[in-house]
Structure formats: structure tokens, C-alpha cells
Write an enzyme that holds these catalytic residues in place. Structure first.
Site, PDB file in Angstrom:
ATOM      1  N   GLU A  73       9.771  -7.295 -24.337  1.00 16.10           N
ATOM      2  CA  GLU A  73      10.328  -7.406 -22.989  1.00 16.10           C
ATOM      3  C   GLU A  73      11.437  -8.446 -22.899  1.00 16.10           C
ATOM      4  O   GLU A  73      12.188  -8.468 -21.924  1.00 16.10           O
ATOM      5  CB  GLU A  73       9.228  -7.788 -21.991  1.00 16.10           C
ATOM      6  CG  GLU A  73       8.120  -6.755 -21.887  1.00 16.10           C
ATOM      7  CD  GLU A  73       6.954  -7.261 -21.082  1.00 16.10           C
ATOM      8  OE1 GLU A  73       6.715  -6.747 -19.980  1.00 16.10           O
ATOM      9  OE2 GLU A  73       6.258  -8.186 -21.564  1.00 16.10           O
TER      10      GLU A  73
ATOM     11  N   CYS B  35       6.985   2.099 -22.866  1.00  9.87           N
ATOM     12  CA  CYS B  35       6.037   2.296 -21.768  1.00  9.87           C
ATOM     13  C   CYS B  35       6.637   1.927 -20.422  1.00  9.87           C
ATOM     14  O   CYS B  35       5.942   1.923 -19.417  1.00  9.87           O
ATOM     15  CB  CYS B  35       4.752   1.498 -22.002  1.00  9.87           C
ATOM     16  SG  CYS B  35       5.010  -0.279 -22.116  1.00  9.87           S
TER      17      CYS B  35
ATOM     18  N   ARG C 247      -2.834  -3.304 -22.306  1.00 11.36           N
ATOM     19  CA  ARG C 247      -2.036  -4.525 -22.143  1.00 11.36           C
ATOM     20  C   ARG C 247      -2.911  -5.605 -21.519  1.00 11.36           C
ATOM     21  O   ARG C 247      -3.532  -5.392 -20.480  1.00 11.36           O
ATOM     22  CB  ARG C 247      -0.829  -4.257 -21.237  1.00 11.36           C
ATOM     23  CG  ARG C 247       0.092  -5.476 -21.083  1.00 11.36           C
ATOM     24  CD  ARG C 247       1.274  -5.165 -20.192  1.00 11.36           C
ATOM     25  NE  ARG C 247       0.877  -4.958 -18.803  1.00 11.36           N
ATOM     26  CZ  ARG C 247       1.697  -4.525 -17.844  1.00 11.36           C
ATOM     27  NH1 ARG C 247       2.945  -4.214 -18.146  1.00 11.36           N
ATOM     28  NH2 ARG C 247       1.256  -4.371 -16.617  1.00 11.36           N
TER      29      ARG C 247
ATOM     30  N   HIS D  41       0.821  -1.209   0.000  1.00 13.66           N
ATOM     31  CA  HIS D  41       0.000   0.000   0.000  1.00 13.66           C
ATOM     32  C   HIS D  41       0.858   1.264   0.000  1.00 13.66           C
ATOM     33  O   HIS D  41       0.457   2.292  -0.544  1.00 13.66           O
ATOM     34  CB  HIS D  41      -0.945  -0.015   1.204  1.00 13.66           C
ATOM     35  CG  HIS D  41      -2.084  -0.967   1.039  1.00 13.66           C
ATOM     36  ND1 HIS D  41      -2.772  -1.515   2.083  1.00 13.66           N
ATOM     37  CD2 HIS D  41      -2.647  -1.482  -0.082  1.00 13.66           C
ATOM     38  CE1 HIS D  41      -3.718  -2.298   1.619  1.00 13.66           C
ATOM     39  NE2 HIS D  41      -3.663  -2.300   0.318  1.00 13.66           N
TER      40      HIS D  41
ATOM     41  N   ASP E 205      11.324  -4.860 -17.735  1.00 13.71           N
ATOM     42  CA  ASP E 205      11.561  -6.291 -17.931  1.00 13.71           C
ATOM     43  C   ASP E 205      12.643  -6.554 -18.971  1.00 13.71           C
ATOM     44  O   ASP E 205      13.377  -7.540 -18.869  1.00 13.71           O
ATOM     45  CB  ASP E 205      10.263  -6.998 -18.335  1.00 13.71           C
ATOM     46  CG  ASP E 205       9.453  -7.440 -17.117  1.00 13.71           C
ATOM     47  OD1 ASP E 205      10.069  -7.761 -16.081  1.00 13.71           O
ATOM     48  OD2 ASP E 205       8.216  -7.460 -17.200  1.00 13.71           O
TER      49      ASP E 205
ATOM     50  N   ARG F 289      -2.674  -0.871 -17.682  1.00 14.52           N
ATOM     51  CA  ARG F 289      -2.441  -2.136 -16.977  1.00 14.52           C
ATOM     52  C   ARG F 289      -3.791  -2.668 -16.496  1.00 14.52           C
ATOM     53  O   ARG F 289      -4.406  -2.094 -15.602  1.00 14.52           O
ATOM     54  CB  ARG F 289      -1.517  -1.926 -15.775  1.00 14.52           C
ATOM     55  CG  ARG F 289      -0.187  -1.260 -16.109  1.00 14.52           C
ATOM     56  CD  ARG F 289       0.629  -1.079 -14.826  1.00 14.52           C
ATOM     57  NE  ARG F 289       1.898  -0.409 -15.046  1.00 14.52           N
ATOM     58  CZ  ARG F 289       2.113   0.883 -14.891  1.00 14.52           C
ATOM     59  NH1 ARG F 289       1.105   1.674 -14.527  1.00 14.52           N
ATOM     60  NH2 ARG F 289       3.311   1.406 -15.095  1.00 14.52           N
TER      61      ARG F 289
END
Length: 833
Positions: free
Chosen positions: A692, A763, A603, A470, A716, A567
Site C-alpha cells: 500500500e 484486492c 487481513r 449506513h 491506499d 476485512r
């Protein structure tokens, strides 16, 4: 079908208990009415009490469609109101008043009713529920009625053996799944070698088994449907009941100090106060953690106030005073829930959702009932009982690992708030300062983190936490640079100036004045006019990375030209089953609506690695970063992808955004081609992939033959190119997009895109770095997507440079031997030009 009426003095308690019970039966099929509280006062505040007329009305409402009604009551006048309701009701349906514990009884009765149990069976399950808790606390085992003996194996009995694989064993939710799977069948379970046995349809009996991870159970079934029932149960055990099959962390086996027992053992092992004081970090030290929210700032350190001290475990409350201690717990929980409800109302977006989750924790009837049971059975003080109960919940989350382990801070926050309310002391929290400061803490609870908006805090540094904690989520939503997982965080002296780099995951203690000046200059907010371009007029669209509707609204307000990365994981995370197509449509439309007529690149589900999902990739993998993640999940769960594509197509048809779809974790041309075919079959025309993996970068020319665009995920791509796990902070220097090997792969993709005139986007976090953006453009990147707060700084930098200058900086960086040398070479090329 039978119906259930829950009678409680507190409307909130009744609703929370019902919410807990219904989590055991996700597909519904149970009729329950809550008759709780005595209305509201003139100011709209709930009044504690019970209303016999309301109970009678609830019974009559259920009578129309149920064969019987079971009534569960909390205490005192609730029993009297339920008895009076039997005289006031107008229906003649059979009604049973159950002398069962309210929370545990409701849970057991709901599961029994959902499994098709009769009124007598549900009443028996509810009444037996107290035996589960008293047995677990080491008292009252004699109250648990003897279960019938397991039938002897003969010709018509089938026998299977299973092993408990999930970390927490057969607790309430797995027991509910077993009961539902065995509904209507004659199945029993026995813990081997000589443990107790239980009917599979009985939630309470299953809990009494005490089956833990690693235990072996024998399943026996008879009847025509025995094979199918056993197959369903074996599948549940093998899957870990959707909770995973990870081994419990080794630290749970640490022996406590002598003289400490029960739940207090856990606090003795895990309490933060038991740590040795850290040695102060000397000036000039650069500490490495995990950057979870980008940006660079410099300011003095302020430490979060320490948590409340552990309540005395030796205090024993006299029996005559235990009722008042129980009342203190109940009223404190209600007060804390009200406080958090007030904060929730003032928050927005993800912060609001997180605070609301904390509010539900504070009003969790299971937490309250377990704490009050400790007061009554062992004489614990109210504060100590809450502490010990929280420790049990913390260890349960720690055993689950991953995202769930990151929720421990939430449990501790609610624990401390309830204890502070009980003791009538101030709750430690975020300090108030007029001047800017960097907040340093072991970890931050959501209620604390949410208070940072609009205050003097300009960055966060924590010793614990991960990319989905969080702290990380709220830091990103507030635009605060944040570094988590910094082992030496608490050793940074109060008042020391630190430079926090949320992109690189570093914290520099007492940096040079010139470095402080650079950081403060970079933190200045630069407005974006909505049109990214170079000085010679070449357009470079600047897009935003978003994770939901609130993010999309913020991105539109920041003048982003579109969305370069949507996302979609937010629809799927923290669930035990996949969202329906309709749920996904509603969620996707919320994002698309913010950008009518503009590009939104979506994505598809990128689960796996640091985002495991029980319904997608619950299997334990030795190396999840190289395992079944991203598009590869479709190999096991093709329906997940097909449902998502169908939902995206319908959402796109209902909104005006220009929707493009791309797949993550693509490594071959065949994978890209199959994905493109499935997208177009679903009605989605613009299809791309994420670059990636090094293999995708090297195959870029061939990939452009089957897709319309590509987008580079630099985070990635660096991880896989450098063979360095991006979650390991000590390898942060390798996970750097400035690494020449990574830049050369980006150059290969850019060249392939230029050759066929197709878009190449970025991105990853690299897209929001003003120093790297010109290099990326020089390598052939045609658009950049980033956090909205980075748009202005990137636009300002690009507007100063021509395409020729960008190409010169790119060539210099690519030829450099190291990441640091690449930065220096690019900067020098721009200055020399």
C-alpha cells in the site's frame, strides 16, 4: 453484593433500561432482575401492567446470593405491586423500595452496586438521580442535596489535577468509569476554580459536577490505596475515557437567532430546513463526491421526500394535558420500535443489524424519559419534546466526529418516525417507482435505505455521509452504486438523467446518449462460472472481498474462487474494548466455513485513519493517514495483534478453508519479517503483506525473501503515491489507479513476483474494473479480488484476451503521461491488436 429489581409496566422498557444501565458496567458484577409487564395476549403481544407475584419471585431469586435488594418502580400500579410483593416473598433479605426515577435511578443504582455499594448507598444514589436531570434542565436545583465538603489537604491527602479531554465531558459513561475505578477508596473530585465537588464513587454526584471538555478538576484521595486510585483516574482522563480527545467542531459555537433558547437553539442552527435553496445544476456538469459502492448506472433522478417540519417551539401545553402528551410519546416510541422490529425480521446481514440498532434507538429509555421530562417541566408538546431531545443527541454525536457523527442520520430517522406517529401523519420515505431511478437525498436513514432492495432504485447519491455511513454499508450490500458527500446533490433537478460512477465518485448530469448506453451495458449482470482465465488458458483466479459471514455466503453463491480480502475490522468497530479471542474465533469461523478447501486471505486489523478505535489508537493525530494505523498499531498494542493471530489460527484449525494472513500498512522489510515470525509462531504458515506504500512497492524483491505472497491495495497505494487524501472528494482525479505512477509501482511488484515465482494479488477497487483488469494481469498480477457482483464482467473481459494482449495493453498504459491517456492507450492497444 446487593441485588436490584426493576419493576415496569412495559417489558420492553424494563429490558431497554437495563441494557442502558449495564453499558455503564461492562465487566458485569451486578445482579439485576427485571419484573416487567403482565405477560402476553393470545397473539403473543406484550400486555402492559405489573405482577406482584413476578416481583416477589425476582426478589427471592436475588435473595439467595445478595445481602439486600433494591426495588425501583416506574409509576402507578408498579408501586402497589412492589409493596404487595414484600408480603408475598418467601425470603427475609432486607428490601428497600426506592422513590427514584425509573431509568436514571436504575442506572445510578447499578453503578453503585457494581462499585460495591451497600443497600443504603445504592438507594441514596438512585434517589438523587433525578436531581441531575432537573439541574441540567434549569429547574429544581434545590432538590439536589448538599454534598459533604471536600476534606482539607493535609499530610495524608494526595492531590492531583486533571483536565477533561473527551468532547462530551463527564456524562453518564465516563462517570460510571470513574465510579468503578474509585470503588472502595476515599476519592473526591472538584471542578476548578470554585465549582462543586463530588465523591468519585457516586455516579449522580459526578454528573452534577457538570464537567465539560476543557474544564480542570482537582482530585483528592486519602488512605493506603490513594496513589493507585489516583493513577487509575488520571489515566482515564488522559485517555478521554475511550471516547477520544478531539476538540468539539467549531459549528457548535454558532450563536442562535435571538429569542431561541435551550435545545431549540441546536435545531435553529442545524435544522435542514434553514438552508438556502440550491441553484439547479446545469446539464453537462460532472459533480465529484466520494464513491462508496462501485458500479456505473444511468437513470432519472428522484429526490427523497423532505423530513417532517420542525414542531412549533412556542406551544405550551397546559399542566392538565401534560400526562396525555407524555403517554403519546411513550406509545409512539413503542409503535415505532414495533415497526422497525418487523422490518428487521425481513432483512438479512448487515442491513438487519443496522435496522436492529435503529429499533433500539426508538426504544431507548433515555430518549423517551428526556422527552417526557421536557413535557412535564416546560410544557413542550409531545412532538416538540421529541424534536428537542433528538437535537441534543445529534449534537453529542457531532462532537464525537468520525464514525459516530455519521450516526446522526439514524437519530433523525427515529425522531421523525416517533413524531409522525404522535401526529398521526405519513412518514416521508423512499418513493415507489416502477421504472429505474437514482435516489438523491441529503442523507439516508437505515430504515429507508433498507427498503431499496428489490425496488426501482438503481443508485444512491447523497450530500452527506462517509465511507462507513449506513448509506454506504447498505448500498454495498445491495450492490447499488453510491456516491456520498456530493455538495450539490440537492441541486440536481428531479427527472434529470444522471450517470453515477461509484468507482470514481462522480455524477454526470444529462450525459451524452452514448455515455448512457455504455453505463447501462456495464450494469448488466454477467454470471461467473467460477473459473477466471485468459483466452490462451492462463489461469487468473477471481476472488471476493468480504467483511463478514453474510458477505462470504454471498461471495460463495456468486461462484468466487476464494476470498482475496477478508476485512476483519467488523469484529472491532463500534466497540470501546477489543473483542475477546473467543468472540473473534466465532466471527472468523463464520467466514471460513463458506469456503471449505479454498483460499481465504485474511487481513489483520486495519484500524486508524478513517477507522479509529478507542482501544487501539485513541490519540488524536494531525495526519492520521500517515500515522499509527494498520500493522503499526502493534507498536502500541502488541497484544491486539497476538490475540488476533491466535484466534485466526484456532479458527483455521476448526474449519477446512486454506487460510493465508497478511498485514496492512507495511513499509519496511523488518516490519514484514517480524510479522511473518509472529504469524508462524501462532501456527499460521502462509504469510503475506499488503503493498500500500510506495516504499513497499520499491522493496518488493526484498520483501519476497521474507513473505510468501503480496496483495496490492490499490486504493491506499494511489493515495500515498499521489499524496492525495482518499477521503477528499475534490482530489478524486488523483486517487485513480490508472495514474501512470501507480501503474509503474504495480509493474515493479509484478516483476519482483515473477522473478521468484510468488503470487501477486490485487484486492483494491481496481481489481473489479473490467477495463483495468487486463492491464493488471499484463503487469504481473496473478489474481484479482473484488466485490462479488463484478466477478462475471471481469471474467468475461479476461476470457477475450491472451497473455500477450494483456502485456501489450499494460506497456501502453505504463508509458502514458496521465490517467486519462493511460485508459485510452490501453484500449487502443487492445483494438489495434
Amino acid at each position: 453484593m446487593i441485588g436490584i429489581v426493576a419493576v415496569s409496566h412495559s417489558a420492553r422498557l424494563g429490558e431497554a433500561a437495563l441494557e442502558l444501565a449495564l453499558q455503564m458496567v461492562h465487566d458485569g458484577g451486578v445482579r439485576v432482575q427485571v419484573a416487567a409487564g403482565a405477560g402476553v395476549d393470545a397473539e403473543g403481544a406484550p400486555i402492559l401492567g405489573t405482577d406482584a407475584v413476578a416481583v416477589a419471585a425476582a426478589i427471592d431469586e436475588l435473595a439467595a446470593e445478595c445481602e439486600g435488594v433494591l426495588v425501583l418502580m416506574d409509576l402507578g400500579s408498579a408501586v402497589l405491586s412492589a409493596e404487595l410483593a414484600l408480603e408475598l416473598r418467601s425470603s427475609a433479605v432486607p428490601v428497600r423500595l426506592a422513590p427514584a426515577p425509573f431509568v436514571e435511578g436504575l442506572l445510578a443504582a447499578v453503578v453503585s452496586a457494581a462499585a460495591g455499594g451497600t443497600l443504603d448507598q445504592a438507594a441514596a444514589e438512585a434517589t438523587a438521580a433525578l436531581g441531575v436531570k432537573t439541574g441540567a434542565l434549569g429547574a429544581g436545583e434545590d432538590q439536589i442535596a448538599d454534598a459533604p465538603a471536600v476534606p482539607q489537604a493535609d499530610g495524608d491527602v494526595q492531590v492531583r489535577r486533571v483536565r477533561v479531554r473527551n468532547p462530551l465531558g463527564v456524562h453518564a459513561r465516563p462517570a460510571a468509569l470513574i465510579a468503578r475505578a474509585a470503588a472502595g477508596t476515599d476519592v473526591r473530585l472538584r471542578r476548578l476554580p470554585d465549582g462543586p465537588d463530588a465523591a468519585a464513587a457516586s455516579l449522580t454526584r459526578l454528573l452534577v459536577l457538570g464537567a465539560r471538555q476543557g474544564d480542570e478538576l482537582e482530585l483528592t484521595a486519602r488512605g493506603d490505596d490513594a496513589t493507585e486510585a489516583l493513577d487509575r483516574l488520571v489515566a482515564l482522563f488522559d485517555d478521554g475515557f475511550g471516547e477520544g480527545t478531539e476538540q468539539a467542531p467549531p459549528e457548535t459555537a454558532v450563536a442562535p437567532p435571538s429569542g431561541v433558547s435551550g435545545a431549540a437553539e441546536a435545531s435553529a442552527v442545524d435544522a435542514p430546513s434553514s438552508r438556502e435553496p440550491a441553484r439547479a445544476v446545469p446539464p453537462g456538469t460532472v459533480l465529484r463526491g466520494r464513491g462508496v459502492s462501485s458500479g456505473r448506472v444511468a437513470a432519472p433522478v428522484v429526490h427523497l421526500a423532505p423530513p417532517l417540519p420542525e414542531p412549533d417551539p412556542t406551544t405550551v401545553v397546559p399542566e392538565a394535558d401534560r400526562d396525555s402528551e407524555v403517554s403519546a410519546i411513550e406509545w409512539a416510541a413503542v409503535a415505532v420500535a414495533d415497526q422497525l422490529r418487523s422490518r428487521t425480521a425481513q432483512a438479512t446481514g448487515e442491513t438487519r443489524a443496522i435496522l436492529d440498532a435503529s429499533r433500539l434507538l426508538a426504544s431507548d429509555p433515555e430518549l423517551v424519559s428526556e422527552a417526557t421530562a421536557l413535557v412535564r417541566s416546560k410544557g413542550r408538546s409531545a412532538a416538540r419534546a421529541v424534536w428537542e431531545t433528538a437535537v441534543v443527541h445529534e449534537k453529542a454525536l457531532a462532537a464525537l466526529g468520525g464514525r459516530m457523527a455519521e450516526r446522526i442520520a439514524d437519530i433523525r430517522d427515529v425522531r421523525d418516525r416517533i413524531i409522525a406517529e404522535i401526529l398521526q401523519v405519513d412518514m416521508p420515505g423512499v418513493p415507489e417507482r416502477d421504472e429505474p431511478f437514482v435516489l438523491v437525498a441529503t442523507d439516508l436513514a437505515p430504515a429507508d435505505t433498507a427498503l431499496l432492495a428489490g425496488g426501482g432504485c438503481i443508485a444512491l447519491v447523497t450530500a452527506q455521509g462517509g465511507p462507513t455511513s449506513h448509506t454506504a454499508i447498505i448500498a454495498r450490500s445491495l450492490g447499488l452504486p453510491a456516491v456520498v458527500g456530493l455538495a450539490d446533490a440537492e441541486a440536481i433537478p428531479t427527472g434529470a438523467t444522471v450517470l453515477v460512477d461509484g468507482d470514481r465518485g462522480t455524477v454526470e448530469v444529462e450525459p451524452a446518449p452514448s455515455r448512457v448506453g455504455e453505463a447501462r451495458a456495464s450494469a448488466t449482470v454477467v454470471e461467473f462460472d467460477g473459473a477466471g482465465a485468459l483466452s490462451d488458458g492462463q489461469r487468473v483466479p477471481l476472488l471476493a472481498n468480504v467483511g463478514g459471514a453474510a458477505d462470504a455466503t454471498n461471495a460463495a453463491s456468486a461462484q468466487a474462487e476464494g476470498i482475496g480480502l477478508f476485512r476483519t475490522e467488523f469484529c472491532f468497530l463500534d466497540r470501546t474494548d477489543a473483542p475477546s479471542v473467543d468472540e473473534q474465533i466465532a466471527a472468523y469461523r463464520g467466514v471460513l466455513a463458506a469456503f471449505p478447501g479454498r483460499k481465504v486471505v485474511v487481513r489483520t486489523l486495519d484500524a486508524g485513519s478513517d477507522k479509529p478505535l478507542p482501544f487501539a489508537n485513541a490519540d488524536r493525530e494531525d495526519n492520521p493517514a500517515l500515522g499509527v494505523r494498520g500493522l503499526r498499531i502493534a507498536r502500541r498494542r502488541p497484544q491486539l495483534l497476538d490475540d488476533q493471530l491466535r484466534a485466526l489460527a484456532r479458527a483455521a484449525a476448526e474449519e477446512e478453508a486454506v487460510v493465508e494472513v497478511m498485514a496492512p500498512m507495511v513499509a519496511t522489510v523488518d516490519e514484514a519479517a517480524e510479522f511473518a515470525d509472529r504469524c508462524r509462531a501462532a501456527g499460521l504458515e502462509r504469510v503475506g503483506i499488503m503493498i500500500e506504500t510506495p516504499s513497499a512497492a520499491l522493496l518488493a524483491a526484498e520483501l519476497f525473501e521474507v513473505v510468501d505472497f503480496v496483495s496490492l491495495g490499490t486504493n491506499d497505494l494511489a493515495q500515498y503515491t499521489m499524496a492525495a487524501d482518499r477521503l477528499l472528494s475534490e482530489l478524486g482525479d488523483l486517487n485513480d489507479p490508472w495514474q501512470p505512477a501507480v501503474l509503474r509501482l504495480i509493474a515493479a511488484v509484478g516483476e519482483a513476483g515473477r522473478a521468484v515465482g510468488k503470487p501477486v494479488g490485487v484486492c483494491g477497487e481496481a481489481g473489479g474494473d473490467p477495463a483495468l483488469a487486463p492491464v493488471l494481469v499484463g503487469l504481473g498480477v496473478t489474481s484479482l479480488s473484488m466485490a462479488p457482483r463484478s466477478l462475471g464482467r471481469v471474467a468475461a473481459k479476461l476470457s477475450e484476451l491472451s497473455s500477450v494482449e494483456c502485456a501489450r495493453a499494460a506497456a501502453a498504459a505504463v508509458d502514458a503521461p496521465s490517467a486519462d491517456a493511460a485508459r485510452a492507450a490501453a484500449a487502443a492497444a487492445l483494438v489495434d491488436g
